[in-house]
Design a protein around this motif. Structure first.
Motif, short mmCIF file in Angstrom:
data_model
loop_
_atom_site.label_atom_id
_atom_site.label_comp_id
_atom_site.label_asym_id
_atom_site.label_seq_id
_atom_site.Cartn_x
_atom_site.Cartn_y
_atom_site.Cartn_z
N LEU A 161 -0.38 -4.73 -7.82
CA LEU A 161 -0.36 -4.25 -9.20
C LEU A 161 -1.11 -5.22 -10.10
O LEU A 161 -0.98 -6.44 -9.96
N SER A 162 -1.90 -4.69 -11.02
CA SER A 162 -2.66 -5.52 -11.95
C SER A 162 -1.72 -6.13 -12.98
O SER A 162 -0.84 -5.45 -13.51
N LYS A 163 -1.94 -7.41 -13.27
CA LYS A 163 -1.17 -8.04 -14.35
C LYS A 163 -1.67 -7.55 -15.71
O LYS A 163 -0.92 -7.37 -16.64
N ILE A 164 -2.98 -7.31 -15.77
CA ILE A 164 -3.62 -6.79 -16.98
C ILE A 164 -4.42 -5.56 -16.57
O ILE A 164 -5.23 -5.62 -15.64
N PRO A 165 -4.21 -4.41 -17.24
CA PRO A 165 -4.95 -3.20 -16.87
C PRO A 165 -6.46 -3.39 -17.02
O PRO A 165 -6.92 -4.05 -17.95
N VAL A 166 -7.21 -2.83 -16.09
CA VAL A 166 -8.68 -2.86 -16.14
C VAL A 166 -9.13 -1.41 -16.32
O VAL A 166 -9.32 -0.67 -15.36
N PHE A 167 -9.28 -1.01 -17.58
CA PHE A 167 -9.55 0.39 -17.87
C PHE A 167 -10.96 0.83 -17.48
O PHE A 167 -11.23 2.03 -17.39
N ALA A 168 -11.84 -0.12 -17.17
CA ALA A 168 -13.16 0.25 -16.66
C ALA A 168 -13.02 1.00 -15.33
O ALA A 168 -13.91 1.76 -14.94
N ARG A 169 -11.89 0.83 -14.63
CA ARG A 169 -11.67 1.53 -13.37
C ARG A 169 -11.49 3.04 -13.56
O ARG A 169 -11.45 3.78 -12.59
N LEU A 170 -11.37 3.49 -14.78
CA LEU A 170 -11.27 4.93 -15.05
C LEU A 170 -12.63 5.63 -14.96
O LEU A 170 -12.70 6.85 -15.14
N ALA A 171 -13.68 4.89 -14.68
CA ALA A 171 -15.04 5.47 -14.67
C ALA A 171 -15.15 6.66 -13.73
O ALA A 171 -15.77 7.68 -14.08
N SER A 172 -14.55 6.57 -12.54
CA SER A 172 -14.65 7.70 -11.59
C SER A 172 -13.92 8.92 -12.13
O SER A 172 -14.45 10.03 -12.10
N TRP A 173 -12.68 8.74 -12.60
CA TRP A 173 -11.93 9.87 -13.17
C TRP A 173 -12.71 10.50 -14.31
O TRP A 173 -12.83 11.71 -14.41
N ARG A 174 -13.25 9.68 -15.18
CA ARG A 174 -13.96 10.20 -16.34
C ARG A 174 -15.23 10.95 -15.93
O ARG A 174 -15.54 12.01 -16.48
N ALA A 175 -15.96 10.43 -14.95
CA ALA A 175 -17.17 11.11 -14.49
C ALA A 175 -16.82 12.42 -13.79
O ALA A 175 -17.42 13.46 -14.06
N ILE A 176 -15.86 12.37 -12.89
CA ILE A 176 -15.49 13.57 -12.12
C ILE A 176 -14.87 14.62 -13.02
O ILE A 176 -15.22 15.80 -12.94
N SER A 177 -13.95 14.23 -13.90
CA SER A 177 -13.32 15.23 -14.77
C SER A 177 -14.31 15.74 -15.82
O SER A 177 -14.21 16.87 -16.28
N GLY A 178 -15.29 14.93 -16.17
CA GLY A 178 -16.34 15.40 -17.06
C GLY A 178 -17.22 16.44 -16.39
O GLY A 178 -17.51 17.49 -16.95
N THR A 179 -17.61 16.16 -15.14
CA THR A 179 -18.47 17.07 -14.39
C THR A 179 -17.75 18.38 -14.05
O THR A 179 -18.29 19.46 -14.26
#
Length: 198
Positions: A161-179
């Motif tokens: 588990l991340s101690k601090i969230p790394v929201f850049a990891r949402l890139a795949s979700w954002r690209a896929i859900s955008g497409t």
């Protein structure tokens, strides 16, 4: 069904807990080869880094990482085959599995193997904020075939588990859900406290 299928930005289903908190949003996908092939190709060709995938069944959860970009993705007799340089591969039935003239697939097996439903999802934590994003499929007997979890801001590459969230990891979700869903990035995806949220 057209291979150019695109869903809409609004979930087709919203699931809540008994006390009314958001639990899950689901975007249904037509479970047809012409739709599933380009979605799965997109996931495994363009977003292989950081995804976890495998069957998620009662009593067992398989969350494998891709060992690298697939060396090939092919479709034959209803089965999508994803090959990796390491020699590992998997087969996933996404259409009609007819068999050969000498060994035709019996009707009951053809119906069981073929997907009956598929969906993108976003899961919510105890704080009512998103904590997981992915794609899943079931066969004709309503058995889990595949769960794909997209890179997660709250989980490190080593699965801790991340101690601090790394929201850049949402890139795949954002690209896929955008497409595939026509969804614009939402600030809601960056408001959660992770799996320990209240």
């Amino acid at each position: 069904m057209d291979a150019n299928w695109r869903g809409g930005p609004e979930p087709s289903e919203t699931i809540r807990t008994e006390d009314g908190r958001m639990r899950r949003e689901v975007w249904s996908v037509p479970p047809q080869e012409a739709v599933l092939e380009p979605i799965l190709r997109d996931i495994f060709e363009n977003h292989f880094e950081g995804i976890r995938f495998g069957p998620l069944i009662e009593g067992a959860a398989y969350e494998w990482k891709c060992p690298g970009k697939p060396t090939s993705i092919g479709l034959m007799d209803g089965y999508l085959t994803v090959m990796f340089a390491t020699g590992g591969h998997f087969h996933l039935c996404i259409g009609e599995n007819r068999g050969s003239a000498a060994f035709p697939t019996p009707d009951d097996l053809r119906l069981r193997r073929k997907p009956s439903r598929a969906q993108f999802f976003r899961g919510f934590g105890r704080d009512g904020k998103p904590v997981t994003w992915g794609f899943e499929m079931w066969n004709g007997a309503d058995e889990p075939m595949l769960s794909v979890f997209f890179p997660n801001p709250f989980i490190e590459d080593d699965d801790s588990l991340s101690k601090i969230p790394v929201f850049a990891r949402l890139a795949s979700w954002r690209a896929i859900s955008g497409t595939w869903l026509g969804r614009a990035p939402e600030s809601l995806d960056e408001e959660g406290a992770g799996f320990g949220g209240k």
